[in-house]
Structure formats: structure tokens, C-alpha cells
Design a protein around this motif. Structure first.
Motif, PDB file in Angstrom:
ATOM      1  N   TYR A   1       0.256   0.959  -8.650  1.00 59.90           N
ATOM      2  CA  TYR A   1       1.607   1.523  -8.659  1.00 59.90           C
ATOM      3  C   TYR A   1       2.355   1.113  -9.930  1.00 59.90           C
ATOM      4  O   TYR A   1       2.966   1.942 -10.598  1.00 59.90           O
TER       5      TYR A   1
ATOM      6  N   VAL B   1       4.593   5.779   2.912  1.00 59.89           N
ATOM      7  CA  VAL B   1       3.861   7.031   3.092  1.00 59.89           C
ATOM      8  C   VAL B   1       4.789   8.082   2.507  1.00 59.89           C
ATOM      9  O   VAL B   1       5.875   8.323   3.002  1.00 59.89           O
TER      10      VAL B   1
ATOM     11  N   ARG C   1       4.881  -1.085   2.694  1.00 57.32           N
ATOM     12  CA  ARG C   1       4.138   0.159   2.918  1.00 57.32           C
ATOM     13  C   ARG C   1       5.024   1.352   2.605  1.00 57.32           C
ATOM     14  O   ARG C   1       6.238   1.313   2.851  1.00 57.32           O
TER      15      ARG C   1
ATOM     16  N   ASP D   1      -2.389   0.434  -4.638  1.00 62.51           N
ATOM     17  CA  ASP D   1      -1.959  -0.931  -4.351  1.00 62.51           C
ATOM     18  C   ASP D   1      -0.864  -1.285  -5.361  1.00 62.51           C
ATOM     19  O   ASP D   1      -0.470  -0.446  -6.184  1.00 62.51           O
TER      20      ASP D   1
ATOM     21  N   SER E   1      -4.106  13.637  -1.584  1.00 65.92           N
ATOM     22  CA  SER E   1      -3.535  12.323  -1.300  1.00 65.92           C
ATOM     23  C   SER E   1      -4.219  11.248  -2.118  1.00 65.92           C
ATOM     24  O   SER E   1      -5.391  11.377  -2.482  1.00 65.92           O
ATOM     25  N   THR E   2      -3.476  10.207  -2.374  1.00 66.86           N
ATOM     26  CA  THR E   2      -4.030   9.021  -3.024  1.00 66.86           C
ATOM     27  C   THR E   2      -3.293   7.802  -2.489  1.00 66.86           C
ATOM     28  O   THR E   2      -2.157   7.925  -2.020  1.00 66.86           O
ATOM     29  N   SER E   3      -3.953   6.676  -2.530  1.00 65.93           N
ATOM     30  CA  SER E   3      -3.330   5.421  -2.117  1.00 65.93           C
ATOM     31  C   SER E   3      -3.350   4.455  -3.292  1.00 65.93           C
ATOM     32  O   SER E   3      -4.349   4.362  -4.014  1.00 65.93           O
TER      33      SER E   3
ATOM     34  N   GLN F   1       5.668  11.831   0.291  1.00 68.52           N
ATOM     35  CA  GLN F   1       5.410  13.221  -0.046  1.00 68.52           C
ATOM     36  C   GLN F   1       6.132  13.493  -1.360  1.00 68.52           C
ATOM     37  O   GLN F   1       7.336  13.282  -1.453  1.00 68.52           O
TER      38      GLN F   1
ATOM     39  N   LEU G   1       0.870  -1.173   0.000  1.00 71.80           N
ATOM     40  CA  LEU G   1       0.000   0.000   0.000  1.00 71.80           C
ATOM     41  C   LEU G   1       0.905   1.221   0.000  1.00 71.80           C
ATOM     42  O   LEU G   1       1.749   1.376   0.892  1.00 71.80           O
TER      43      LEU G   1
ATOM     44  N   SER H   1       0.876   5.285  -0.092  1.00 69.26           N
ATOM     45  CA  SER H   1       0.101   6.514   0.066  1.00 69.26           C
ATOM     46  C   SER H   1       0.969   7.676  -0.373  1.00 69.26           C
ATOM     47  O   SER H   1       2.085   7.848   0.109  1.00 69.26           O
TER      48      SER H   1
ATOM     49  N   SER I   1       9.853   9.453   1.573  1.00 74.09           N
ATOM     50  CA  SER I   1       8.926   8.445   2.094  1.00 74.09           C
ATOM     51  C   SER I   1       9.450   7.839   3.381  1.00 74.09           C
ATOM     52  O   SER I   1      10.656   7.764   3.601  1.00 74.09           O
TER      53      SER I   1
ATOM     54  N   SER J   1       1.174  11.940  -1.226  1.00 74.48           N
ATOM     55  CA  SER J   1       0.574  13.257  -1.023  1.00 74.48           C
ATOM     56  C   SER J   1       1.361  14.291  -1.811  1.00 74.48           C
ATOM     57  O   SER J   1       2.593  14.234  -1.879  1.00 74.48           O
TER      58      SER J   1
END
Length: 164
Positions: free
Chosen positions: A88, A158, A156, A84, A80-82, A160, A71, A73, A141, A75
Motif C-alpha cells: 500500500y 474492503v 482492514r 499489505d 480485485s487485489t489485496s 471499491q 490488509l 482489498s 470502503s 476492487s
């Protein structure tokens, strides 16, 4: 039956099976123990493999470096978007097909390893040419890498994203 035990064949057979089972179990435990530990070297191998795979635009190699359960994520400018794994990979393929001179670099630091996972800060720099214009993305990230078949893969992220 006493005569069969007396010959020792059954006893020998049971000993052989017992020793084989112990060796097989010990081998399995050894392999499991080796496979269960994330290392800094595996994290760096992941980064090198991702760089090589992206720069050669090898989507199959990139896919091997991303967990099926990934996953991601992202921004940018408050949106933001996520994604899978499939989304990707599709985004990456679209970027490659609509641009030229794609270049990818990755830097990993602040690695924290716990058992079979690692968390790390990752900075990627991507650049390409589209419609005659050079575009650069810098993505920072916090990622989680996990072990899969003895290698680190992305689980995972997260992220920017900044466009230069």
C-alpha cells in the motif's frame, strides 16, 4: 529474626513495597483501560491525520496510521487485489512520484465501536494531474480501525474504486 521484626523495619519495607505495587498496578490498569477503548474522537482524529499526511505526501506519517498487520482489498471493474502495508505504501509513493497536484479528502460515517476497534464507512477522494490530465479516484470502503499506542490505525479495508 524476632528482633528485626520488632524494630518494624522489615514490616515498614514490606508495607512500602506493597503500597508501591498496588499503586503501580492501579496505574497500569488505569492506563490499560484508557488504551483499550476506541472512541469516535479517535476515529475522527485518524481521518484528520490521514488527510494531512496524504496531502503533505508524508509517507512516514501515513505509515504510522496503518497497522503492520493491515490488509487492504481493492476492487475495480470486477478485478480485485489485496495489499499489505508495504505494498500500500509503495503504491502511494509511486502515485505521488508520477503525478502533480495530488489532493486527498476523506469522509467517515456509520462508525460502530466495539472495545478496541471501530468499523466505519470511509469515502476518499483523490485527485492529481498526470500527463496533463486531471484524474480523480473515489474509493468507498468498509474499514476496521484498531488501537495502537493510544491512536486509531487502519487494520482492514474492503474497498471499491471508481475512476472519474
Amino acid at each position: 529474626m524476632k528482633q528485626f521484626w520488632g524494630t518494624g523495619l522489615l514490616a515498614l519495607l514490606l508495607k512500602s513495597v506493597g503500597i508501591t505495587a498496588v499503586v503501580a498496578t492501579a496505574s497500569t490498569v488505569s492506563i490499560s483501560a484508557q488504551a483499550a477503548d476506541m472512541t469516535e474522537a479517535l476515529v475522527q482524529n485518524y481521518a484528520a491525520a490521514m488527510k494531512a499526511s496524504a496531502n503533505s505526501q508524508n509517507i512516514n506519517q501515513v505509515a504510522r496510521l496503518v497497522s503492520d498487520d493491515a490488509l487492504i482489498s481493492m476492487s475495480r471493474k470486477g478485478k480485485s487485489t489485496s495489499l499489505d502495508k508495504d505494498a500500500y505504501l509503495k503504491l502511494l509513493q509511486n502515485s505521488w512520484s508520477n503525478t502533480s497536484n495530488y489532493r486527498y479528502d476523506i469522509n467517515v460515517d456509520n462508525v460502530v465501536i466495539t472495545g478496541g476497534q471501530a468499523k466505519a464507512n470511509v469515502t476518499t477522494n483523490e485527485s492529481w494531474v498526470k500527463d496533463g490530465q486531471r484524474v480523480s479516484f473515489v474509493t468507498t470502503s468498509r474499514v476496521t480501525l484498531t488501537l495502537s499506542t493510544g491512536n486509531a490505525v487502519l487494520l482492514r479495508a474492503v474497498s471499491q474504486v471508481a475512476i472519474n
